[in-house]
Design a protein around this motif. Sequence first.
Motif, PDB file in Angstrom:
ATOM      1  N   SER A  37       0.606  -1.302  -0.371  1.00  0.00           N
ATOM      2  CA  SER A  37      -0.013  -0.521   0.042  1.00  0.00           C
ATOM      3  C   SER A  37       0.905   1.066   0.224  1.00  0.00           C
ATOM      4  CB  SER A  37      -0.673  -0.140   0.957  1.00  0.00           C
ATOM      5  OG  SER A  37      -1.022   1.098   1.020  1.00  0.00           O
ATOM      6  N   TYR A  38       1.745   1.106   0.616  1.00  0.00           N
ATOM      7  CA  TYR A  38       2.823   2.121   0.860  1.00  0.00           C
ATOM      8  C   TYR A  38       3.360   2.618  -0.329  1.00  0.00           C
ATOM      9  CZ  TYR A  38       0.632   4.984   5.377  1.00  0.00           C
ATOM     10  OH  TYR A  38       0.122   5.826   5.515  1.00  0.00           O
ATOM     11  N   LYS A  39       4.387   1.289  -0.446  1.00  0.00           N
ATOM     12  CA  LYS A  39       4.781   0.984  -1.703  1.00  0.00           C
ATOM     13  C   LYS A  39       4.093   1.937  -2.909  1.00  0.00           C
ATOM     14  CE  LYS A  39       6.399  -1.637  -6.112  1.00  0.00           C
ATOM     15  NZ  LYS A  39       6.587  -2.422  -6.520  1.00  0.00           N
ATOM     16  N   ALA A  40       2.561   1.866  -3.176  1.00  0.00           N
ATOM     17  CA  ALA A  40       1.354   2.899  -4.450  1.00  0.00           C
ATOM     18  C   ALA A  40       1.398   4.273  -4.013  1.00  0.00           C
ATOM     19  CB  ALA A  40       0.551   1.501  -4.237  1.00  0.00           C
ATOM     20  N   PHE A  41       1.648   4.748  -2.604  1.00  0.00           N
ATOM     21  CA  PHE A  41       1.313   5.644  -2.292  1.00  0.00           C
ATOM     22  C   PHE A  41       2.973   6.391  -2.964  1.00  0.00           C
ATOM     23  CE2 PHE A  41       2.064   8.491   1.611  1.00  0.00           C
ATOM     24  CZ  PHE A  41       1.506   9.787   0.948  1.00  0.00           C
ATOM     25  N   TYR A  42       4.272   5.524  -1.995  1.00  0.00           N
ATOM     26  CA  TYR A  42       4.880   7.065  -3.097  1.00  0.00           C
ATOM     27  C   TYR A  42       5.043   7.157  -4.441  1.00  0.00           C
ATOM     28  CZ  TYR A  42       6.678   5.659   2.097  1.00  0.00           C
ATOM     29  OH  TYR A  42       6.536   6.144   3.667  1.00  0.00           O
ATOM     30  N   GLU A  43       4.829   5.736  -5.070  1.00  0.00           N
ATOM     31  CA  GLU A  43       4.522   5.931  -6.606  1.00  0.00           C
ATOM     32  C   GLU A  43       3.520   7.018  -6.340  1.00  0.00           C
ATOM     33  OE1 GLU A  43       4.163   2.069  -7.427  1.00  0.00           O
ATOM     34  OE2 GLU A  43       5.809   1.046  -7.439  1.00  0.00           O
ATOM     35  N   GLY A  44       2.703   7.325  -6.249  1.00  0.00           N
ATOM     36  CA  GLY A  44       1.725   8.329  -6.783  1.00  0.00           C
ATOM     37  C   GLY A  44       2.122  10.029  -6.517  1.00  0.00           C
ATOM     38  N   GLU A  45       2.980   9.720  -5.121  1.00  0.00           N
ATOM     39  CA  GLU A  45       3.525  11.009  -4.809  1.00  0.00           C
ATOM     40  C   GLU A  45       4.819  11.164  -5.924  1.00  0.00           C
ATOM     41  OE1 GLU A  45       4.729  11.418  -0.638  1.00  0.00           O
ATOM     42  OE2 GLU A  45       2.576  12.860  -1.045  1.00  0.00           O
ATOM     43  N   LYS A  77      -4.919   1.867  -6.237  1.00  0.00           N
ATOM     44  CA  LYS A  77      -4.038   1.406  -5.528  1.00  0.00           C
ATOM     45  C   LYS A  77      -4.388   1.160  -3.590  1.00  0.00           C
ATOM     46  CE  LYS A  77      -0.729  -1.995  -6.698  1.00  0.00           C
ATOM     47  NZ  LYS A  77       0.231  -2.481  -7.855  1.00  0.00           N
ATOM     48  N   ALA A  78      -3.445   2.143  -2.954  1.00  0.00           N
ATOM     49  CA  ALA A  78      -2.618   1.910  -1.794  1.00  0.00           C
ATOM     50  C   ALA A  78      -4.043   1.970  -0.908  1.00  0.00           C
ATOM     51  CB  ALA A  78      -2.075   3.644  -1.429  1.00  0.00           C
ATOM     52  N   ILE A  79      -5.018   1.850  -1.642  1.00  0.00           N
ATOM     53  CA  ILE A  79      -6.593   2.722  -0.560  1.00  0.00           C
ATOM     54  C   ILE A  79      -6.850   0.875  -0.592  1.00  0.00           C
ATOM     55  CG2 ILE A  79      -9.252   3.076  -0.667  1.00  0.00           C
ATOM     56  CD1 ILE A  79      -7.501   6.576  -1.189  1.00  0.00           C
ATOM     57  N   GLU A  80      -6.557   0.237  -2.469  1.00  0.00           N
ATOM     58  CA  GLU A  80      -7.847  -1.044  -2.226  1.00  0.00           C
ATOM     59  C   GLU A  80      -7.098  -2.195  -1.629  1.00  0.00           C
ATOM     60  OE1 GLU A  80      -8.499  -4.279  -6.166  1.00  0.00           O
ATOM     61  OE2 GLU A  80      -7.677  -2.107  -6.211  1.00  0.00           O
ATOM     62  N   LEU A  81      -5.596  -1.649  -0.962  1.00  0.00           N
ATOM     63  CA  LEU A  81      -4.845  -2.843  -0.986  1.00  0.00           C
ATOM     64  C   LEU A  81      -5.145  -2.231   1.449  1.00  0.00           C
ATOM     65  CD1 LEU A  81      -1.202  -2.854  -3.071  1.00  0.00           C
ATOM     66  CD2 LEU A  81      -2.604  -4.249  -2.026  1.00  0.00           C
ATOM     67  N   ASP A  82      -4.705  -1.035   1.219  1.00  0.00           N
ATOM     68  CA  ASP A  82      -4.713  -1.151   2.713  1.00  0.00           C
ATOM     69  C   ASP A  82      -5.966   0.422   2.407  1.00  0.00           C
ATOM     70  OD1 ASP A  82      -4.952  -0.528   5.479  1.00  0.00           O
ATOM     71  OD2 ASP A  82      -3.397   0.550   5.565  1.00  0.00           O
ATOM     72  N   PRO A  83      -7.410   0.407   2.657  1.00  0.00           N
ATOM     73  CA  PRO A  83      -8.770   1.241   3.344  1.00  0.00           C
ATOM     74  C   PRO A  83      -7.876   1.791   4.402  1.00  0.00           C
ATOM     75  CG  PRO A  83      -9.329  -0.946   3.042  1.00  0.00           C
ATOM     76  CD  PRO A  83      -8.059  -1.167   3.810  1.00  0.00           C
TER      77      PRO A  83
END
Length: 213
Positions: free
Chosen positions: A50-58, A72-78
């Motif tokens: 989830s945080y990997k997706a978050f960092y990629e978004g940033e 995707k980050a939210i889907e992995l960890d709401p």
Amino acid sequence: MKRTTDEMIYILSEYAAAHRDEIKTFDDLTPYIAKHPEIFGKKGEDVSESYKAFYEGENTLNEEEAKAHFKKAIELDPLNFDARSELLALESKNSNEYAAKGLDIQTKGLDLFTKDENYKSYIGKFFETTTTASFLRFTKSLMEQFYMAGEYQIAVSLGKEMLMLDIKDNYKARRILFKALVGLGDDIAIREFIDDYCFAKDSYFYATLGLYK
């Protein structure tokens, strides 16, 4: 003990530096993260992904790609409220829309935390885990938005919630809360607030203490 996001990033950075010959991309850190749920959260790989997706978004300049990463980050960890905050900012037309929609998300999140047995024990210590610390950051961003919009009562309510969830006030919510109380012009509440939180030890409040003692 689970760590805050800042601590998690520091630990990963230190590990990557110590194994620079092996660690070339974030993916190379995944096995290490999965082996240490006591550091990175009870969901292990889901949290790290989830945080990997978050960092990629940033780190993308393309808005649509960023939205996709945050979703995707939210889907992995709401309960990844860092991702929720960034996605909401991208999807909102202005700060008022961000605040209004964000307040609904924040209210539902708080309800979940205070009723879920997995999180009730962290009330007062929300700074100590990655998930709950992200909720504090989201709440503070909303608090700031409502304060700047002159919605002082809502800012006060959010500030009191933050102090209930994080008794050490790691994100300095009480400073915004204090200014919101001043905005409301409630002298009695201001005096009570100063008495309750012993601001004499905080240089930020030195000038104000003399006015409200």
